[in-house]
Design a protein around this motif. Structure first.
Motif, short mmCIF file in Angstrom:
data_model
loop_
_atom_site.label_atom_id
_atom_site.label_comp_id
_atom_site.label_asym_id
_atom_site.label_seq_id
_atom_site.Cartn_x
_atom_site.Cartn_y
_atom_site.Cartn_z
N GLU A 245 -3.46 -6.64 -3.63
CA GLU A 245 -2.44 -7.04 -4.91
C GLU A 245 -2.55 -6.02 -6.02
O GLU A 245 -1.46 -6.00 -6.73
N ILE A 246 -3.56 -5.51 -6.38
CA ILE A 246 -3.89 -4.63 -7.47
C ILE A 246 -3.30 -3.48 -7.35
O ILE A 246 -2.54 -2.83 -8.05
N ILE A 247 -3.25 -2.82 -5.98
CA ILE A 247 -2.76 -1.66 -5.36
C ILE A 247 -1.39 -1.85 -5.69
O ILE A 247 -0.55 -0.72 -5.83
N ARG A 248 -0.66 -2.97 -4.99
CA ARG A 248 0.44 -3.21 -4.86
C ARG A 248 1.18 -3.07 -6.21
O ARG A 248 2.33 -2.56 -6.57
N CYS A 249 0.61 -4.01 -7.29
CA CYS A 249 1.16 -4.07 -8.57
C CYS A 249 1.21 -2.94 -9.34
O CYS A 249 2.18 -2.61 -10.14
N PHE A 250 0.26 -1.77 -9.17
CA PHE A 250 0.07 -0.58 -9.85
C PHE A 250 1.20 0.51 -9.13
O PHE A 250 1.49 1.49 -9.76
N GLY A 251 1.49 0.24 -7.90
CA GLY A 251 2.21 1.17 -7.28
C GLY A 251 1.38 2.53 -6.87
O GLY A 251 2.11 3.42 -6.90
N ILE A 252 0.24 2.17 -6.71
CA ILE A 252 -0.81 3.49 -6.12
C ILE A 252 -0.92 3.36 -4.71
O ILE A 252 -0.75 2.54 -4.12
N GLU B 203 -7.60 5.31 -7.68
CA GLU B 203 -6.73 6.10 -8.75
C GLU B 203 -6.79 5.53 -10.05
O GLU B 203 -6.51 6.00 -11.25
N LEU B 204 -7.59 4.04 -10.20
CA LEU B 204 -7.48 3.66 -11.48
C LEU B 204 -8.73 3.86 -12.20
O LEU B 204 -8.96 3.37 -13.13
N ALA C 202 -1.60 -8.66 -11.81
CA ALA C 202 -2.07 -8.64 -10.64
C ALA C 202 -2.99 -9.95 -10.24
O ALA C 202 -3.08 -10.54 -9.14
N LEU C 203 -3.87 -10.27 -11.44
CA LEU C 203 -4.94 -11.27 -11.07
C LEU C 203 -4.32 -12.48 -10.88
O LEU C 203 -4.64 -13.43 -10.01
N HIS C 204 -3.11 -12.96 -11.91
CA HIS C 204 -2.36 -14.08 -11.76
C HIS C 204 -1.68 -14.21 -10.36
O HIS C 204 -1.59 -15.38 -9.81
N ILE D 251 6.51 5.55 -4.61
CA ILE D 251 6.27 4.15 -4.22
C ILE D 251 6.64 3.37 -5.44
O ILE D 251 6.49 3.62 -6.57
N LEU D 252 7.52 2.09 -5.15
CA LEU D 252 7.89 1.14 -6.26
C LEU D 252 6.81 0.35 -6.60
O LEU D 252 6.15 -0.36 -5.63
N SER D 253 6.31 0.29 -7.96
CA SER D 253 5.33 -0.45 -8.16
C SER D 253 5.64 -1.86 -8.01
O SER D 253 6.80 -2.26 -8.09
N GLY D 254 4.54 -2.74 -7.85
CA GLY D 254 4.82 -4.13 -7.64
C GLY D 254 5.49 -4.92 -8.83
O GLY D 254 6.29 -5.81 -8.57
N VAL D 255 5.07 -4.32 -10.07
CA VAL D 255 5.75 -5.06 -11.34
C VAL D 255 7.43 -4.81 -11.20
O VAL D 255 8.06 -5.82 -11.33
N LEU D 256 7.84 -3.53 -10.86
CA LEU D 256 9.14 -3.13 -10.67
C LEU D 256 9.72 -4.09 -9.57
O LEU D 256 10.93 -4.47 -9.48
N ALA D 257 9.04 -4.02 -8.54
CA ALA D 257 9.69 -4.58 -7.42
C ALA D 257 9.85 -6.19 -7.36
O ALA D 257 11.09 -6.77 -7.07
N ASP D 258 8.76 -6.83 -8.21
CA ASP D 258 9.04 -8.16 -8.51
C ASP D 258 10.27 -8.49 -9.36
O ASP D 258 10.88 -9.42 -9.32
#
Length: 518
Positions: free
Chosen positions: A138-145, A150-151, A58-60, A293-300
């Motif tokens: 971006e952090i919320i998107r990548c974790f799908g939360i 929640e973190l 997410a940072l990158h 929710i589909l996490s950003g990691v999976l969506a990307d």
């Protein structure tokens, strides 16, 4: 503009690292890691390895997209407009910028900054500006939360803290960001520059080598009028933006994530995309279902699979393509292809060595399905200078193939690709230790294979153990260093010892039972 330090010597090329510290983040109580050319997260399941890997991703994602190369207005600075206005409203400050630009015009090169200009740039960079909201998103998107709170590590913690310490290759300058996640669902960011001893001198030299930027500033000098605040504001914004970009260059490298469930996505991506299109077609006709929710990691990951249809003919880096070919030859024993349907949609197939026919990927072995995304990313997406995060590369692999894959990761590093790996495998760690140990062999005794493929220097590798802490009921992260035998003491041997002891105990009972019968 070129990143400062890009023209470093081979000895310095491993300095693309930075440090991340976390407290009460997900299952992690506390931990401190440093990113190396090859970084390994090891530990039991559910100890936060993927949490930390996703945070890094997410940072990158945020920093690599936050620099607008088409203009001199930097998105992260928008929130700092107030401090910029305050700093440049003084006619003396405007005169200082004018003097600096006129000196550049007269000499044909950029002079050093005055202490006054350095102070202004430092103040703007230290202000977190417009970072907090887009980084939080971006952090919320990548974790799908649904929200960032929640973190936080519940139930004991009230807040989480993430510290990102970026250091320049000469270790004499850098910037530190502190991200505090609070229960009221927000992210607070403070940036504190550290040790600017030689940084501005390097920045000037870097900007001077960028002809477009130099021409722009000389052009500005010809327009500058007495006490012109608009030009001072523009110049202050640009210089602060370039400074922040140079300080965060390690995070501005493109990162790509191969999740642990990549095989399932590879097999089902057509169904997933078809379902999404159907939902889009009926939007507004009926209430949307409450779907996960589909996490950003999976969506990307899904998005990049689809993009391979259009990018298939693009010219790729020869080194990445060569590594992909080596993996196909030595591990897969066949080739992975992207076939395109009439609808310009990708289909992934496997062609075993010496076969004319191609197999749909879902009909190939689990090993092929697991490693195919790595090969495809090397061939179509990842280039030297990028970061590739791979969860559990050992999944579905025989131990011999696990060892072979880890040896290929050394090739990734040698080509300039930075790698982050999560693993549960003793075979992975042992072979990693072997590759580091080989570097200590006298050069005269090293084989060609050692030098070109499997050897890694100790400074190129970092291994961190995610260890449950019974007292705090959280996880602590400890750096794993090789012991006197040259191996990483991961604790995996305790499982083997436990299995042997159980075998010995059962065998002893069987022997006693037989003796009693006799």
């Amino acid at each position: 503009m070129p990143a400062i330090g890009d023209k470093s010597t081979k000895q310095d090329q491993h300095r693309h690292d930075y440090r991340v510290s976390v407290k009460n983040f997900g299952p992690i109580k506390e931990g401190n890691i440093e990113l190396r050319p090859l970084t390994v997260f090891v530990g039991e399941s559910n100890t936060g390895k993927s949490y930390l890997a996703t945070l890094i991703y997410a940072l990158h994602r945020y920093f690599s997209r936050s620099s607008d190369r088409s203009s001199y207005m930097y998105p992260w600075i928008y929130g700092s407009s107030k401090i910029i206005d305050e700093k440049v409203s003084d006619p003396e400050i405007t005169e200082g910028f004018k003097t600096w630009l006129n000196s550049a015009k007269e000499k044909g090169k950029l002079p050093s900054f005055s202490a006054q200009i350095e102070s202004i740039i430092r103040s703007i960079v230290e202000d977190s500006g417009g970072m907090a909201m887009p980084l939080e998103e971006e952090i919320i998107r990548c974790f799908g939360i649904k929200n960032i709170a929640e973190l936080i590590r519940y139930p004991r913690a009230k807040a989480s803290e993430v510290v990102v310490n970026l250091h320049h290759h000469n270790e004499q300058s850098g910037i530190e960001y502190r991200l505090k996640i609070r229960q009221k669902n927000d992210l607070k960011i403070t940036g504190n520059t550290i040790n600017f001893k030689t940084f501005f001198f390097d920045l000037i030299r870097s900007m001077e080598n960028t002809s477009m930027l130099k021409r722009f500033m000389l052009y500005e000098a010809s327009l500058f009028e007495e006490h012109d605040e608009s030009h001072s504001r523009l110049l202050a914004t640009m210089l602060a933006g370039e400074t922040q970009n140079a300080l965060t260059r390690s995070l501005r490298r493109s990162a790509y994530y191969l999740p642990a469930d990549r095989t399932g996505v590879m097999h089902s991506h057509q169904v997933v995309v078809s379902t999404l299109l159907q939902r889009a077609a009926i939007a507004g006709l009926r209430p949307a279902a409450d779907v996960p929710i589909l996490s950003g990691v999976l969506a990307d990951f899904l998005e990049r699979l689809i993009q391979m249809a259009s990018d298939r003919g693009a010219k790729r880096d020869k080194r990445s393509n060569l590594i992909a070919s080596h993996m196909e030859e030595n591990v897969l024993r066949g080739k992975v292809h992207v076939d395109i349907s009439d609808a310009n949609y990708p289909h992934f197939v496997y062609q075993p060595k010496n076969w004319k026919a191609k197999l749909p990927l879902m009909r190939s072995s689990s090993m092929v399905s697991e490693l195919a995304p790595i090969v495809l990313y090397l061939r179509h997406i990842v280039s030297p200078g990028d970061i590739l995060i791979i969860e559990e590369p050992e999944s579905h692999l025989h131990p011999a193939m696990q060892v072979e894959v880890i040896r290929h990761l050394a090739e990734f590093v040698h080509s300039g690709i930075q790698v982050i790996v999560t693993t549960h495998s003793e075979w992975v760690l042992d072979e990693l230790a072997n590759m580091v140990l080989i570097s200590q062999v006298e050069e005269a005794d090293q084989t060609t294979s050692d030098k070109t493929k499997t050897m890694l220097q100790p400074h190129e590798v970092g291994a961190w153990l995610f260890k449950p802490d019974k007292t705090s009921k959280g996880v602590v992260i400890e750096e794993l260093k090789t012991d006197d035998t040259g191996l990483y003491p991961s604790g995996f041997d305790r499982v083997a010892v436990g299995q042997h002891n159980r075998w010995a105990e059962v065998a002893s009972r069987i022997e006693r039972s037989r003796n009693e019968t006799d």
